[in-house]
Design a protein around this motif. Sequence first.
Motif, short mmCIF file in Angstrom:
data_model
loop_
_atom_site.label_atom_id
_atom_site.label_comp_id
_atom_site.label_asym_id
_atom_site.label_seq_id
_atom_site.Cartn_x
_atom_site.Cartn_y
_atom_site.Cartn_z
N UNK B 300 -14.79 -87.02 94.23
CA UNK B 300 -15.56 -86.99 92.98
C UNK B 300 -15.57 -88.39 92.39
N UNK B 301 -16.48 -88.57 91.47
CA UNK B 301 -16.53 -89.83 90.76
C UNK B 301 -15.48 -89.83 89.67
N UNK B 302 -15.74 -90.56 88.59
CA UNK B 302 -14.75 -90.64 87.52
C UNK B 302 -14.50 -89.26 86.91
N UNK B 303 -13.28 -89.02 86.47
CA UNK B 303 -12.91 -87.73 85.91
C UNK B 303 -12.16 -87.90 84.60
N UNK B 328 -17.81 -95.16 84.73
CA UNK B 328 -16.49 -94.63 84.37
C UNK B 328 -16.47 -94.12 82.93
N UNK B 329 -15.59 -93.17 82.64
CA UNK B 329 -15.42 -92.72 81.27
C UNK B 329 -14.52 -93.71 80.55
N UNK B 330 -14.73 -93.83 79.24
CA UNK B 330 -13.92 -94.78 78.46
C UNK B 330 -12.84 -94.00 77.71
N UNK B 331 -11.83 -94.72 77.24
CA UNK B 331 -10.81 -94.07 76.40
C UNK B 331 -11.45 -93.40 75.19
#
Lengths: 213, 561
Positions: B300-303, B328-331
């Motif tokens: 999978x990609x970013x999680x 990507x997901x950020x904080x």
Amino acid sequence: MAPATRVFLVDDHEMVRRGIANFLEAAEGLEVVGEAGTIAEAQSLIDAATPDVVLLDVRLPDGTGIDLCRELRANAPGLPCIILTAFNDDEAILAAVLAGAAGYIRKDVAGSSLIDGIRAVAAGGSLLDAGFARRAADRLRDSRNGDPRLAGLSVRERQVLTLIADGLTNRQIAAELSIAENTVKNYVSNVLAKLDLASRTQAAILQRQPMEH
Amino acid sequence: MSSSPPPAETAQDEFDEALQTITGGGSGSRVDGDRLLPLLRAALGSGRGADLPSVLHRLLETAVDLLGADYGALHISGDFVAGSTSVSTDLPPDDLDAVEGALRSARLHDRLVDESVPIRIDDLLTEPAPRAGAASRLHVLGVPVRVGGTTVGSLCLARSAPAPFSASDGQLLRALGTAAAAALDHARLRAEADRHQEWAEAAVGTAAALLSGEAEKPYSILAARVRVLAAADLVWIVRSHGGSRPLEVVAAVGLDHRLTEGMELPRDWQLTQLVLGAGQPQLIASGDLGGGRERGQVAVGPLMIVPLLEENRAVGAVIVGRDSGGAPFSPFDLSRLAEFTEHATVALQLVDARADQQRALLLKERARIARDLHDTVIQQLFAAGLELRSIAAPLPPGPVVDRLNHSIALIDAGMAQIRSGVLALSPDAASDSVRSRILEIVRELSGQFIRPPQLTFDGPLDLVARGGLAEDVVAVVRESLTNVVRHAAATEAAVAITVRDGWLGIVVQDNGVGLQHAYQRSGLSNLAERAAAHGGSFAIDSSTGRTLATWSVPYDAAGRE
């Protein structure tokens, strides 16, 4: 003509007592000599009625027919009792073994061998299938592979239960364990409560407290 | 609370500092009022109002204007805010190409971002060679654009005037670079505030939807909302139902078929371990999170993984992912998701509590019905049946007695049905008894028939069916009824289980078309094997228009187990 077999009925449903009484009276050689709807009533009436056979329901308003049956059998070991039940066979056999009864008769109509059953028991016979009774007794004795509900029994309660499974009356158990008969009665009640016999299939029915709506 | 974002403090401070330097606080040359005024205007305009690209454009124009440049470029690198590039120039196209080419070959933007210090180049040669008469040498000045300690872009000017850029030009451009940073920072905060607002509104909306009582699948609602809010490709919600039981997928949205609602999260997947260990929200870079046989199929990609908490205990997780190669997901995303999940969990608990309450009411109602059935209906039927038998007893054989007997048989059948019904209605029926398990199977499959299959018991099934035999009895009932559902096109079925005289028998009857194909028969060999293992037999008969499947095995009638 041989004297009629004297039958005493204990069932909290009046119409059931009526139905059974009519049915038995119509049969040759059977006579209903008394009826009770509760344990208390039964205790006060049975001695005077001098029955040959007692027919009792498991569920009574002030206790279980099992307790009553054991008490009757302690006082009069020769008096045969038959458990009358609407429960399923598994529970009925367990109840009969625990009660020390001569057998059980399920509340069905066509298959119900009420008359034959009473006659057989009055003649000293047993209605219990020996194989089933043995399985039920084994189940009660076996603390490891037995009923999970029995895991919570104390050592004393377990001793009492084992003697019940061996077919001893309360009086005999009292002698065996050197304790008072009343103490045995208490143990039996505790065991029955823990076994909560009918609740496995009939929890809903046995709830005594009024339902909230 | 105001919904406007806090001011960009860091950038503003830097700007003030730069201004201080320019206006004489520092060691450099002074800046005169003519140059200071537009600078202030540009800076003040940068913080509010207009959209980011036009603010940046205006800043760049101001820089070109103030510093007498021929060309200016502002590059903001990709993933910081929506990457923006502005060019401002009045050069003819050929000269523009020449200047841009020169700046490119000097790698000015890259160097500014990498080194993060101002760069001044005097007399840079342009290439390709400019047309005749145009300048062939450039003076170049560039400053990094820094937001919150990170260099995110560059601001570059070029001119062909004879004099190179001065130190005060450098300070001025730094001030403008800082203003651009302030504008960027402001825009970023505003974007975050907007998204914060979006998540917060969605949290309220979702809670309302969950609590409306119309939510049949609350987890799916939750998952769908999260997918939109997080701009995700997939959302899975998993829950454990206590103890060592596996994690169940309670919602799965997005174009992904590896996990579907109702399935268990395979224990050997790395994802399972991540979820079980998820005491805190986690950001996971892309990777293969499968395991065992599935390895390689769960890349999978970013999680993002956020635990579902109940009484401070993690009972599951919300798993939010993007496809391989996704941003990507950020904080920031993670903390929004965590907040959202927390709100939703409260709503879900209320929903659960309400469902529990309804279930409890239903159980009470069922209990009452069961008690009524036992206390009155069975007893009345029994009494009535006895009455009929009393009436029939003295009569000579004939049609009247036959009819009475028929009625008695009907009453008995009714009582048997009620007994099964009572058993099924009782809430605390020990779920491990063979009887209860069979009732459960019948209940499960009853929707497949016009009316629930008739079920009758005769004899002490639980006393006799123990251990392996118990498992086989349950399996045989399930397989038989499943066969009927799958192949027989039946609308009715009946199961009768009899324990008597040393034989345990299961008879399943249906009104279907019987077994039409050999492959259907192969399903029956399993039943036959189960019977043979206990020394019994299995037979099926469709010759009468109904199908009658009879499975029977012996037991020890003397009661030895």
